[in-house]
Every structure is written in C-alpha cells, then in structure tokens.
Design a protein around this motif. Structure first.
Motif, short mmCIF file in Angstrom:
data_model
loop_
_atom_site.label_atom_id
_atom_site.label_comp_id
_atom_site.label_asym_id
_atom_site.label_seq_id
_atom_site.Cartn_x
_atom_site.Cartn_y
_atom_site.Cartn_z
N GLU A 1 -5.03 14.13 17.96
CA GLU A 1 -6.28 13.54 18.60
C GLU A 1 -6.52 13.65 19.86
O GLU A 1 -5.61 13.97 20.50
CB GLU A 1 -6.24 11.88 18.37
CG GLU A 1 -6.52 11.10 17.07
CD GLU A 1 -6.85 9.60 17.13
OE1 GLU A 1 -6.86 9.37 18.35
OE2 GLU A 1 -6.74 9.11 15.89
N GLN B 1 -4.44 14.51 24.54
CA GLN B 1 -4.09 15.10 23.58
C GLN B 1 -2.78 14.64 23.14
O GLN B 1 -1.84 14.87 23.32
CB GLN B 1 -4.04 16.72 23.38
CG GLN B 1 -3.64 17.27 22.29
CD GLN B 1 -3.58 18.79 22.23
OE1 GLN B 1 -2.99 19.54 21.48
NE2 GLN B 1 -4.49 19.53 23.15
N GLN C 1 -12.85 10.66 12.37
CA GLN C 1 -12.93 10.97 13.73
C GLN C 1 -13.22 9.62 14.36
O GLN C 1 -13.91 8.88 14.27
CB GLN C 1 -14.38 11.88 13.60
CG GLN C 1 -14.17 13.12 12.95
CD GLN C 1 -12.93 13.99 13.55
OE1 GLN C 1 -13.03 14.13 14.57
NE2 GLN C 1 -12.19 14.30 12.57
N PRO C 2 -12.42 9.71 15.74
CA PRO C 2 -12.73 8.54 16.54
C PRO C 2 -14.07 8.58 17.17
O PRO C 2 -14.88 9.61 16.97
CB PRO C 2 -11.68 9.01 17.70
CG PRO C 2 -11.26 10.38 17.56
CD PRO C 2 -11.57 10.66 16.23
N ASP C 3 -14.59 7.34 17.82
CA ASP C 3 -15.92 7.20 18.41
C ASP C 3 -16.12 8.23 19.43
O ASP C 3 -17.16 8.97 19.60
CB ASP C 3 -16.23 5.90 18.77
CG ASP C 3 -16.30 4.93 17.47
OD1 ASP C 3 -16.52 5.49 16.53
OD2 ASP C 3 -16.04 3.74 17.72
N HIS C 4 -15.14 8.47 20.10
CA HIS C 4 -15.34 9.38 21.50
C HIS C 4 -13.85 10.37 21.31
O HIS C 4 -12.66 9.79 21.22
CB HIS C 4 -14.99 8.69 22.74
CG HIS C 4 -16.32 7.66 22.97
ND1 HIS C 4 -17.49 7.90 23.33
CD2 HIS C 4 -16.48 6.28 22.54
CE1 HIS C 4 -18.28 7.07 23.31
NE2 HIS C 4 -17.75 6.07 22.78
N GLY C 5 -14.06 11.66 21.32
CA GLY C 5 -13.31 12.54 21.13
C GLY C 5 -13.20 13.07 19.75
O GLY C 5 -14.19 13.39 19.22
N SER D 1 -8.43 11.65 22.67
CA SER D 1 -8.97 10.48 22.46
C SER D 1 -8.26 10.01 23.98
O SER D 1 -7.57 10.16 24.73
CB SER D 1 -8.74 9.53 21.51
OG SER D 1 -7.50 9.15 21.31
N ALA D 2 -8.62 8.58 24.17
CA ALA D 2 -8.29 7.80 25.38
C ALA D 2 -6.85 7.33 25.49
O ALA D 2 -6.36 7.10 26.63
CB ALA D 2 -9.14 6.67 25.48
N ASP E 1 -15.73 12.75 25.83
CA ASP E 1 -15.57 11.28 26.26
C ASP E 1 -16.92 10.38 26.12
O ASP E 1 -16.81 9.19 25.80
CB ASP E 1 -15.00 11.44 27.66
CG ASP E 1 -14.26 10.10 28.05
OD1 ASP E 1 -13.52 9.61 27.13
OD2 ASP E 1 -14.46 9.74 29.12
N SER F 1 -10.55 14.47 16.03
CA SER F 1 -9.12 14.42 15.50
C SER F 1 -9.12 15.55 14.46
O SER F 1 -10.04 15.86 14.08
CB SER F 1 -8.66 12.97 14.59
OG SER F 1 -9.37 12.81 13.59
N LEU G 1 -8.73 12.46 29.15
CA LEU G 1 -8.28 12.29 28.03
C LEU G 1 -7.13 12.51 27.73
O LEU G 1 -6.32 13.08 28.36
CB LEU G 1 -9.29 13.29 26.65
CG LEU G 1 -11.04 12.82 26.96
CD1 LEU G 1 -11.65 13.87 25.75
CD2 LEU G 1 -10.98 11.45 26.15
#
Length: 400
Positions: A219, A167, A195-199, A221-222, A332, A201, A165
């Motif tokens: 965040e 940061q 908030q993101p779907d995966h990860g 995230s990807a 993730d 914030s 991931l």
C-alpha cells in the motif's frame, strides 16, 4: 591524527557499496584507507530483505541475482492486462544477504579496508575531520577519528514535508504444489485489490520458478497495517485474484518506506555526509532506492579518486523531485485514482521509456510526452497548489 581516512557508518547497501568503490580506484589513482562500522546483530541491523532495480544485462552484481525478467506485467483494477518487454533493460531481484556476502568478501580481500562492529551513538565534527563515537559489543567505547565520514544510519525523524505517505508491504516466499507461475514474467503491479480512499494498493509477484515466488501486498497510504491485516490481504489476493492452489510459506519479509517530498540534507558537517536513504536516495514516487545508491556511491568515489571534495550529489534531479511532489500530493488528496494513474502510464508509454522515467533517466521532451498520459487537469491543479503548501514535520517517525 586520524585512525582511518574514511569512516563509513552502516554496513548495508549504501555503506558497503561506497566502501567497495573507494577501495577500487582506477589505474593511477590513490585509494583511501576505509573503515566500515557495522551495527551488531539485533534491532539496529535489519533482517534479510529483497532489493529490486532495472538495468541492462552485465551489471556488476549479476552473479548474485536471485532472478531477473525481461517481461513485465501490470493488471488494472478492472482486470485489464498490460504486458511488455523493457529491453534492453531487465528487472533484477537480489537478496541483501547475497549482496553483503559478495561485497564483504571483496572488502576482506582489500588490505586498505577494515570492518568494526559497534553501536554508533554520535558523529562529531572536528576541525579537519570527524570522530565516530559508539559502544562495542563488549561494552567498551569506540572512538574513531577520520578525515571523512559517510553516515548511512536511518534518520531519527523525517525532515519537514508538504506530503508524506508510506509505502508499506508484507510479502511471503511461497512454494506451490503444482506449477502456478510463469518464470519469464514479473507482475509489478496488480491493482485487483481493495483500494484505499487516499493512495493505492496492489499485489506484486516475482516468480522464481513455476512452483516458487515472492508475493507481496503493498500500500501507498498514511499508516501501516497490523500483521493480521497484511495476512488477510495476502490470503485474499492469492486465493481470489490469483486462484492459487495449495501452497506453503517458506519465508516472509515486510517493510515501511517513507515516500516524501522532504528535502534531505546530505551534509551533516564540513566532512560528514549522509548517504543512502538518509541522504535522499529513495525515489519518492516509487520507493526504489538501490539504483540511486549505486549512482550516489559511484559519484562519491569518483570525486575522491580525482582529488575533489567527495560530497554526495543529489540522488534525483530537481525536475524528478518536483514531479514526485506533484504525484504524492495528488494521491494524498484523493485528486487522482492511483490504480488508474499507474495503469494508464504502463498502457500508454513504452515500457523501456517508462522505466527510464521512473529512474530519472529521461529527457524533458520525454517527460512532457509521458505527462500527457496522466490526468492532466488534476495534476496541473496540484502543481499550482504546491507553492502555497507549508512544509511540516511528519507526525510519524522515519522508518525504513
């Protein structure tokens, strides 16, 4: 024949910390001649940035701290507040320019230390040392032979990993028209953000006075956002969540930190070692690096002064790396809610113990106790899954 005994490539936190410690041997020990090779001003030298870490008062860099706090706060996604004091630890904030000025002045006063400016293109192993090759700002060649070389340059690509991931964050130093901040309390994580779907914030606010603060949107995230998206997120957070009055932006900073369970090889040759983030000093689950850099460089210098091979030790224990790998995979995969995960830890674990845990300073019994404050079933499912996952080269280049 050597030009210097130790060459340190890179004049950031890792390079300067190591050079300073090598040149300050304990009584009765011999210090080497050290040459630091800095990148010239430009894209290879990062802009000024903020480093944070926690330790007891009286640290060696306390004189150049921008601020420190003994009271920390976390807000859950539902707005519930968790506040605590991590005593005897303090959360410390330092600007990279102040650190570089302090350590640079110490090195300038040390006869055994030299500093050169060049773009390093290659480090080649020799039978009993290594040669640093590069180009000076004037366009001339650099050839520097050393018995030992420590390279802190960012890796061109991350090693293969099961999970990677990023940061990524964007922050503003702001000044308000009226007193808006409590200088005694740092907001580590405020999950009242979309908030993101995966990860996950969160907002991050470090108050410097009642009128001044560093406010960041972060965040895990990807992929990073574009600048406009960071600005929208920060404006929304400051206006809708913090209900801030008028303010002006006095400076900004941003960054991308890989969070990965990759294995970072610390040896690039028999007498060439990677240090800092390139040597795995960044804690995968948090992105914090500075404290691990200090431990790593202290251990290298101690080994050298004692006449041992100055190979960098692992910056984080095998147990810490395993726990980080589980967390990264669970985030993730969407198996756990990141905001609830961290809020639960801060709500259920004494803050001093939790900070020691995040820095790898807890015992096994404490780790097991802390684990009971996490979503046990999805975490155990992830533990069982990890051995079956292949390590793959990440699709994204390494960025720090």
């Amino acid at each position: 024949m050597y030009d210097t005994e130790v060459a340190v490539v890179g004049g950031g936190a890792a390079g300067l910390s190591l050079a300073h410690r090598l040149c300050a041997p304990p009584p009765g020990a011999r210090g080497p001649r050290v040459t630091v090779v800095d990148a010239p001003p430009g894209p290879l030298r990062p802009p000024e940035r903020t480093w944070c870490y926690w330790e007891v008062p009286g640290g060696e860099y306390d004189g150049v701290l921008a601020a420190s706090w003994d009271r920390l706060r976390v807000h859950g996604a539902d707005g519930a507040e968790v506040t605590g004091r991590p005593g005897p630890l303090r959360y410390k904030m330092m600007r990279s320019g102040a650190f570089e000025q302090l350590v640079g002045a110490r090195l300038a006063a040390t006869p055994a230390a030299d500093r050169l400016t060049a773009v390093v293109e290659d480090v080649r192993a020799l039978p009993d040392g290594a040669e640093v090759r590069g180009v000076t700002p004037e366009g001339g060649p650099l050839r520097l032979r050393a018995r030992w070389v420590f390279d802190s340059r960012p890796l061109p690509a991350l090693p293969p990993a099961r999970t990677t991931l990023l940061q990524h964050f964007h922050g503003w130093f702001i000044r308000t028209e009226r007193p808006e901040f409590d200088p005694t309390t740092a907001d580590l994580m405020d999950f009242r953000t979309p908030q993101p779907d995966h990860g996950l914030s969160f907002g991050y606010v470090l108050p410097l006075s009642p009128y001044e603060a560093l406010a960041e949107y972060t965040e895990f995230s990807a992929a990073p956002l574009d600048e406009a998206a960071y600005h929208r997120a920060l404006r929304r957070y400051l206006a809708e969540v913090r209900a801030l009055g008028p303010y002006r932006i006095t400076a900004s900073e941003q960054g991308v930190i890989p969070m990965t369970d990759a294995r970072f090889p610390r040896a690039a040759g028999p007498r060439v070692f990677r240090i800092g983030a390139a040597g795995g000093a960044t804690r995968p689950s948090t992105g914090y690096t500075f404290a691990a850099v200090q431990r790593q460089t202290r251990a290298i210098a101690t080994a050298f002064h004692q006449g041992r091979t100055p190979a960098p030790p692992p910056p984080h224990s095998a147990r810490s790396r395993l726990m980080d790998a589980v967390l990264l995979r669970a985030l993730d995969s969407g198996r756990i809610d990141g905001a609830d995960f961290f809020t639960g830890l801060f709500r259920g674990v004494p803050m001093e113990r939790l900070l020691r845990f995040l820095d790898g300073g807890t015992r096994l019994r404490e780790d097991l106790s802390i684990g009971l404050h996490t979503p046990v079933r999805p975490m155990l499912r992830t533990v069982a899954e990890l051995p079956r996952l292949r390590r793959r080269p990440p699709a994204r280049p390494a960025r720090t």
